[in-house]
Scaffold this motif. Structure first.
Motif, short mmCIF file in Angstrom:
data_model
loop_
_atom_site.label_atom_id
_atom_site.label_comp_id
_atom_site.label_asym_id
_atom_site.label_seq_id
_atom_site.Cartn_x
_atom_site.Cartn_y
_atom_site.Cartn_z
N ARG A 1 0.82 -1.21 0.00
CA ARG A 1 0.00 0.00 0.00
C ARG A 1 0.86 1.26 0.00
O ARG A 1 0.49 2.28 -0.58
CB ARG A 1 -0.93 -0.03 1.22
CG ARG A 1 -1.85 1.14 1.31
CD ARG A 1 -2.83 1.00 2.43
NE ARG A 1 -2.20 0.42 3.62
CZ ARG A 1 -2.82 0.20 4.74
NH1 ARG A 1 -4.09 0.49 4.85
NH2 ARG A 1 -2.20 -0.31 5.77
N LEU B 1 -6.65 -11.17 -7.11
CA LEU B 1 -6.58 -9.97 -6.26
C LEU B 1 -7.27 -8.78 -6.93
O LEU B 1 -7.99 -8.02 -6.27
CB LEU B 1 -5.12 -9.63 -5.95
CG LEU B 1 -4.39 -10.58 -5.01
CD1 LEU B 1 -2.90 -10.29 -5.01
CD2 LEU B 1 -4.96 -10.48 -3.61
N ARG C 1 -8.87 -6.21 -4.07
CA ARG C 1 -7.79 -6.09 -3.07
C ARG C 1 -6.55 -5.45 -3.65
O ARG C 1 -5.60 -5.18 -2.92
CB ARG C 1 -7.45 -7.47 -2.52
CG ARG C 1 -8.58 -8.06 -1.70
CD ARG C 1 -8.18 -9.35 -1.06
NE ARG C 1 -7.05 -9.12 -0.19
CZ ARG C 1 -6.20 -10.08 0.17
NH1 ARG C 1 -6.37 -11.31 -0.25
NH2 ARG C 1 -5.18 -9.81 0.96
N LEU D 1 -1.17 -3.57 -3.80
CA LEU D 1 -2.17 -4.06 -2.85
C LEU D 1 -2.79 -2.89 -2.11
O LEU D 1 -2.09 -1.94 -1.73
CB LEU D 1 -1.54 -5.04 -1.87
CG LEU D 1 -0.97 -6.31 -2.48
CD1 LEU D 1 -0.33 -7.15 -1.40
CD2 LEU D 1 -2.02 -7.09 -3.22
N ASP E 1 -4.72 -3.35 0.75
CA ASP E 1 -5.00 -3.69 2.15
C ASP E 1 -3.80 -4.24 2.90
O ASP E 1 -3.94 -4.77 3.98
CB ASP E 1 -6.13 -4.70 2.20
CG ASP E 1 -5.80 -5.99 1.49
OD1 ASP E 1 -4.78 -6.05 0.81
OD2 ASP E 1 -6.60 -6.94 1.60
N ARG E 2 -2.60 -4.12 2.36
CA ARG E 2 -1.45 -4.74 3.01
C ARG E 2 -0.22 -3.85 2.92
O ARG E 2 0.03 -3.23 1.92
CB ARG E 2 -1.14 -6.07 2.32
CG ARG E 2 -0.17 -6.90 3.09
CD ARG E 2 -0.18 -8.29 2.59
NE ARG E 2 -1.43 -8.93 2.94
CZ ARG E 2 -1.52 -10.13 3.45
NH1 ARG E 2 -0.45 -10.83 3.65
NH2 ARG E 2 -2.67 -10.65 3.75
#
Length: 61
Positions: free
Chosen positions: A8, A24, A29, A42, A44-45
């Motif tokens: 992120r 993904l 995501r 990404l 969410d990470r």
């Protein structure tokens, strides 16, 4: 062919397979970060949330 993955906060993570990248993206995501070379980011990470796999060195003979 591997797909480059960014966290992120745009830090590099381990590349993933094309199949995983499609999953993904379809699940929302991740989003496309760059088309050439193809890379996803990404949503969410972060790096601290990710587990890294140790790269093995080939055994010398």
């Amino acid at each position: 062919m591997a797909v480059f993955v960014l966290s992120r906060t745009q830090e590099p993570l381990m590349p993933c397979s094309e199949k995983r990248a499609r999953k993904l993206l379809a699940a929302g995501r991740a989003r496309v970060h760059r088309l050439f070379p193809f890379a996803i980011r990404l949503l969410d990470r972060t790096v601290t949330d990710s587990a890294f796999r140790q790269e093995r060195k080939p055994a010398s003979t």
